[in-house]
Design an enzyme around this catalytic site. Sequence first.
Site: not given
Length: 314
Positions: A161-163
């Site tokens: 998720d995200s980075a």
Amino acid sequence: MSDELAHDFSPIIKVYKDGRIDRLLGTSTVPACIDPQTGVQSKDVVISTAPPISARLYIPKSTATESAQKLPLLVYFHGGGFCVESAFSPTYHNYLNSLVSEAKVAAVSVEYRLAPEDPLPAAYEDSWAALKWVESHLAGNGPEDWLNRYADLNRVFFSGDSAGANIAHHMGLRVGSEKLVGFKLNGIVLVHPYFWGEEPIGGEVALAESLRKMVPALWRFAYPLTSGSDDPFFNPGKDPKLGELGCEKVLVCVAEKDALKDRGWYYSEVLKKSGWNGVVEVSEAKEEQHVFHLSNATCDNAVTMLKKIVSFMN
């Protein structure tokens, strides 16, 4: 001690001019265990000591006693802007327990080095080293018994998720371009991926200026040697190698009220035009913010997203 700030990325991280670093979230950890809710078992392994790379492994309930049949393997990369959070934090431990339980997969949750002490590309290199370590179990005689016994390396998935979604994408790209043959990457799940670009797209022009500046500023903080927001590591649309993604299918999860939402949709569009011959789909959660599922795992949208990811892997 000086309280003068060199960088203020609240509510994520602050760095003081005297060098002190104050991580504002993701610093607590929980031990590996048998999860009382799901029966999922976990344990921690050291992949490398120099550099320090480790992982938390998960197997679903009763795997150890039941079937001889091997399970799909999920390799997970946690989020946190490349500078906070951990595979051992309660946030990710709880999320992996529920995902492993629902999907009936084995999982490797990678603990990579964080910026600013270890700026990018350290996280990418650590994640790649973790994949090479996974690959070493192909013949069933790798260093880790759980992977030898339970993991089907012909059914491997990456997610983050995200980075961590950014990392998962780049690991998939590297599997394709470097022809990692020790396992078969079936698919990638990118949840609210941390991508950006110099030119605003979609709703980005309407974002608060502070937010529009923070997204690329955090990237530069994590990767001081980057070429900027159009660096292929940050803007896949600028990557000539995009068509070499080493899997057949991709699921991109976005959230309606997430500043990064349009980048997830854009990723699916540029991927389709890149010459890659797989299938990409986007799933949008209405009314939700960035990584909402980690703080509110039982809400309807989080449950729906989990089911979507489970069916994608199965």
